[in-house]
Design an enzyme around this catalytic site. Structure first.
Site, PDB file in Angstrom:
ATOM      1  N   ASP A 214       0.843  -1.195   0.000  1.00 50.95           N
ATOM      2  CA  ASP A 214       0.000   0.000   0.000  1.00 50.95           C
ATOM      3  C   ASP A 214       0.878   1.244   0.000  1.00 50.95           C
ATOM      4  O   ASP A 214       2.098   1.161   0.094  1.00 50.95           O
ATOM      5  CB  ASP A 214      -0.904  -0.004   1.235  1.00 50.95           C
ATOM      6  CG  ASP A 214      -0.094  -0.090   2.521  1.00 50.95           C
ATOM      7  OD1 ASP A 214       0.377   0.963   3.000  1.00 50.95           O
ATOM      8  OD2 ASP A 214       0.103  -1.212   3.038  1.00 50.95           O
ATOM      9  N   ASP A 216       0.718   3.575   2.415  1.00 54.40           N
ATOM     10  CA  ASP A 216       0.486   4.134   3.743  1.00 54.40           C
ATOM     11  C   ASP A 216      -0.761   5.017   3.651  1.00 54.40           C
ATOM     12  O   ASP A 216      -1.781   4.553   3.154  1.00 54.40           O
ATOM     13  CB  ASP A 216       1.734   4.870   4.246  1.00 54.40           C
ATOM     14  CG  ASP A 216       1.772   4.979   5.752  1.00 54.40           C
ATOM     15  OD1 ASP A 216       1.485   3.971   6.426  1.00 54.40           O
ATOM     16  OD2 ASP A 216       2.100   6.060   6.278  1.00 54.40           O
TER      17      ASP A 216
END
Length: 294
Positions: A214, A216
């Site tokens: 991802d 973050d």
């Protein structure tokens, strides 16, 4: 255990269940390893890959029972050393702080910033003090081999970068995410500290493969990270992680001397406490970790 010239390498892998389910792994057995530092995360899975000795440890335990802050990192590294491991490949999920490091990218980091606060970070202590260098916290020899193997498999890979280790278990706030980006960090995770520090104290080669799941929460075009997103990308990454371990194992098994990067001699000048002042009980606990110098 001492790492000596001519000693056959034993490759340890710390990661999730998807990593140790390798095609071609034979003579497998789950083995309990007792550590004076308490129970490790799980039994160790021992096996052979085309004649190469392998040891796997589920970092969070099978079924993912342990949160990052409650992992017994000392016991994990001590148990790996007692099982004969000489080099460790650490595989873990991470968030990315750079647009170019998209989910699915494998980052072979070379530096850490440790922001954890609730974990025992050294095997040594009162009665037996030691200070190891962490200037170069990962083994460049392992990093080279991992990069070569990943490129050979066409896995998206980035060599180098700083891993910010946060305490967790919550994900970052936006302010934290932006702060760590301003520090020049590339990825963020919750598990590689104090793991890397303890591997250095145990005189084990150690390298991290941080699998990006991802962005973050800093990226304006992507939703804030959540568990479902992480798991979805982790499942996709698992196959690449298994293939990487299988591809890199033969290269690492060819070592015939102690590590050229000095990992197997990290304690040569680290012990500070005079022999007469050392705590015998602590010295006994360190029989695997520091037996070479004790």
């Amino acid at each position: 255990m001492k790492v000596a010239s001519g000693q056959k390498p034993v490759i340890g892998v710390i990661g999730g269940s998807g990593v140790y389910e390798l095609d071609g792994l034979t003579d497998t057995r789950w083995q309990a390893v007792e550590s004076p530092f308490g129970p490790p995360s799980d039994h160790l899975l021992l096996g052979s890959l085309n004649g190469i000795e392998m040891v796997f440890l589920p970092r969070h335990g099978r079924g993912h029972r342990l949160p990052p802050s409650e992992i017994n990192y000392c016991a994990n590294i001590d148990a790996m050393k007692r099982a004969g491991v000489t080099e460790i490949i650490s595989i873990s999920a991470c968030g990315s702080f750079e647009e170019a490091l998209a989910p699915g990218t494998f980052v072979i980091v070379d530096q850490f910033i440790d922001r954890t606060i609730n974990r025992k970070k050294s095997f040594f202590g009162t009665g037996l003090v030691a200070h190891v260098s962490m200037a170069q916290p990962v083994c460049r020899r392992l990093g080279d081999a991992l990069e070569t193997a990943a490129r050979g498999l066409d896995i998206p890979v980035h060599r180098g970068g700083t891993y910010l280790a946060m305490e967790g278990p919550q994900f970052s706030s936006l302010a934290e995410s932006e702060l760590y980006r301003s520090w020049g960090c590339q990825v963020i995770g919750m598990t590689n500290m104090p793991e890397a520090k303890l591997a250095r104290e145990a005189e084990l080669c150690y390298a991290t493969v941080a699998m990006v799941t991802d962005y973050d929460c800093w990226h304006p075009e992507h939703d804030a990270v959540d568990v479902s997103t992480v798991i979805e990308v982790l499942v996709r990454n698992a196959g690449n992680a298994r293939n990487l371990v299988k591809a890199v194992a033969p290269a690492l098994s060819e070592r015939t001397e102690a590590c050229s990067a000095g990992c197997h001699h990290a304690l040569d000048n680290a012990l500070i406490t005079a022999p007469a002042a050392r705590d015998p009980a602590l010295a006994r606990m360190l029989d695997a970790v520091a037996g070479r110098v004790l």
